[in-house]
Enzyme design. Sequence first.
Site, PDB file in Angstrom:
ATOM      1  N   HIS B  83      -3.700  -3.461  18.113  1.00 45.21           N
ATOM      2  CA  HIS B  83      -4.410  -2.183  18.207  1.00 45.21           C
ATOM      3  C   HIS B  83      -5.489  -2.092  17.124  1.00 45.21           C
ATOM      4  O   HIS B  83      -5.231  -2.380  15.960  1.00 45.21           O
ATOM      5  CB  HIS B  83      -3.409  -1.042  18.035  1.00 45.21           C
ATOM      6  CG  HIS B  83      -3.860   0.253  18.626  1.00 45.21           C
ATOM      7  ND1 HIS B  83      -4.901   0.986  18.091  1.00 45.21           N
ATOM      8  CD2 HIS B  83      -3.425   0.941  19.708  1.00 45.21           C
ATOM      9  CE1 HIS B  83      -5.082   2.076  18.827  1.00 45.21           C
ATOM     10  NE2 HIS B  83      -4.204   2.065  19.810  1.00 45.21           N
ATOM     11  N   HIS B 170     -10.911   2.270   0.759  1.00 46.29           N
ATOM     12  CA  HIS B 170      -9.782   1.993  -0.142  1.00 46.29           C
ATOM     13  C   HIS B 170      -9.402   0.524   0.078  1.00 46.29           C
ATOM     14  O   HIS B 170      -9.336   0.067   1.212  1.00 46.29           O
ATOM     15  CB  HIS B 170      -8.620   2.915   0.220  1.00 46.29           C
ATOM     16  CG  HIS B 170      -7.442   2.809  -0.692  1.00 46.29           C
ATOM     17  ND1 HIS B 170      -6.581   1.736  -0.672  1.00 46.29           N
ATOM     18  CD2 HIS B 170      -6.988   3.649  -1.661  1.00 46.29           C
ATOM     19  CE1 HIS B 170      -5.643   1.908  -1.588  1.00 46.29           C
ATOM     20  NE2 HIS B 170      -5.863   3.057  -2.209  1.00 46.29           N
ATOM     21  N   PRO B 171      -9.189  -0.226  -0.981  1.00 47.62           N
ATOM     22  CA  PRO B 171      -9.024  -1.680  -0.821  1.00 47.62           C
ATOM     23  C   PRO B 171      -7.873  -2.092   0.090  1.00 47.62           C
ATOM     24  O   PRO B 171      -7.974  -3.109   0.792  1.00 47.62           O
ATOM     25  CB  PRO B 171      -8.776  -2.175  -2.251  1.00 47.62           C
ATOM     26  CG  PRO B 171      -8.472  -0.961  -3.063  1.00 47.62           C
ATOM     27  CD  PRO B 171      -9.124   0.192  -2.397  1.00 47.62           C
ATOM     28  N   GLY B 174      -7.931   1.354   3.505  1.00 45.08           N
ATOM     29  CA  GLY B 174      -9.072   1.539   4.389  1.00 45.08           C
ATOM     30  C   GLY B 174      -9.628   2.945   4.384  1.00 45.08           C
ATOM     31  O   GLY B 174      -9.906   3.510   3.342  1.00 45.08           O
TER      32      GLY B 174
END
Lengths: 300, 300
Positions: B83, B170-171, B174
Amino acid sequence: MAREIVECVPNFSEGRRKEVVDAIADAIRSVPGTKLLDVEMDANHNRAVVTFIGDRNAVAEAAFRGAEKAVAVIDLTVHKGEHPRIGALDVCPFVPVSGVTMEDCVAIARTVGERIARELKVPVYLYEEAATRPDRRALPDIRKGEFEGLREEIKTNPERAPDFGPRQLHPTAGASVVGARAPLIAFNVNLGTPDVQIAKKIAHAIRESSGGLKYVRAKGFALKDRGIVQVSINMVNYKGTPLFRAYELIKAEAERYGVPIVGSEIVGLVPLEAVVDSAGFYLKLENFKVEQILETRLWE
Amino acid sequence: MAREIVECVPNFSEGRRKEVVDAIADAIRSVPGTKLLDVEMDANHNRAVVTFIGDRNAVAEAAFRGAEKAVAVIDLTVHKGEHPRIGALDVCPFVPVSGVTMEDCVAIARTVGERIARELKVPVYLYEEAATRPDRRALPDIRKGEFEGLREEIKTNPERAPDFGPRQLHPTAGASVVGARAPLIAFNVNLGTPDVQIAKKIAHAIRESSGGLKYVRAKGFALKDRGIVQVSINMVNYKGTPLFRAYELIKAEAERYGVPIVGSEIVGLVPLEAVVDSAGFYLKLENFKVEQILETRLWE
């Protein structure tokens, strides 16, 4: 502890005069503790189905008042309709919904049946779970010959003696069948043909009594005002034989006659599970749970 | 006055490790006034869908706590699944159920979105009814390129700047998409073939964006563990385009490839009306009302 709810689904032999059915419904709902859920009238059948719920005492009282009003306002000697009948109140089942057992509903049926016979002078036959004899469980067996035939037989044939009341039909109100049963689905399937013999043949093919699906009662009717015919079904155990199975069998049989299904109807109330199972069958749903229906979770 | 109920259906990018999803669900249900209704995990999609309800304040707090936990426990740099996703909390819609309007849910989305961005340092895009731009209404448009693609684009392409938070993913968590919408039905239809191209072609044929049914989003997936493929659908307006219409169109398209539908599933919750409409379509029900379902009348 679950709220005590008994469902009662009396069928009356009047489907054309709304004021008559309204008077009966008013008599029923006049009892505190009952809730009237549905009133269906069918002019072809000349029959009305009323659905109401309540605690056991309220429901028993309301059922009696409905019977009392029906006896006063319905005259079977002038009644004509597609649906077989033996009484003004033709049949009165009590169904356990919550907080009551089937045995409780059998007890209600016996109490109400005895009172109808004694106070209204209408002979009463107990059926389904309340039946006193195995050949009296099924409504079609008790109704053989209908009002006109039973009027004679009840006097002469010991097998037709009622469970309560005189061995003589009420002159205008006939006899009533009272009992307890599991939820039943009244499901009519309409065929695009004017030939009622096709509906009768299909009904014969699908009903349990002549060799078809278990838990299915069926009759073929003409819907004269619409120029089509109907297979009228009672599904007496929708968990054993679901709606869609009866529908698919009718469809297969109708194809043999080159006749389409043009519509169907559910008369009165239907359990949620029965509707969900049908959607699930046609959509090939896997692992679907009724709890996935949002509204069921709002009622918790 | 109707009880105030907001539904929230956050989707998280974890569908394999139950303990991770449980931790997120626990964070959500820790908020008084919420009720957790459903948790679905899909290992192929590597995604979980949580459904909960409550009053607007409880739901807003619970949504934030779910986001907070997801950011802590999900690492997209090692996430692989069928997905598409851009975030640990991938999408978080608020749905009005009773006693609240769509505008109320848009306000909740804005509040929660701003808080996620500020406290968790996760950029947030507002979508559907909360969208700030027409090209940001639809989730597929916001998710283009997924986590890996967006990681670069967010810095360079002004069109991809978030509604809240830094222009930098955000590492490990996300970005998140937050919004308000009408009830959506997640409906997967499984095809009896291992050829994922067929599922993709059928998805392409039925989805609105490439010319198919309005209100339908669809993608084709492989279900590798089962050796079959899936057309995974979001029905964003089941009153406009009902379940059975999408199903029938998939069936027709699948026939062109000589491939059967072998099963389907509804993921999470579904409105009663959508299920009833499907049963009604296949049984050709006339004049059926949801009020004929007995259970709906017991909770009045």
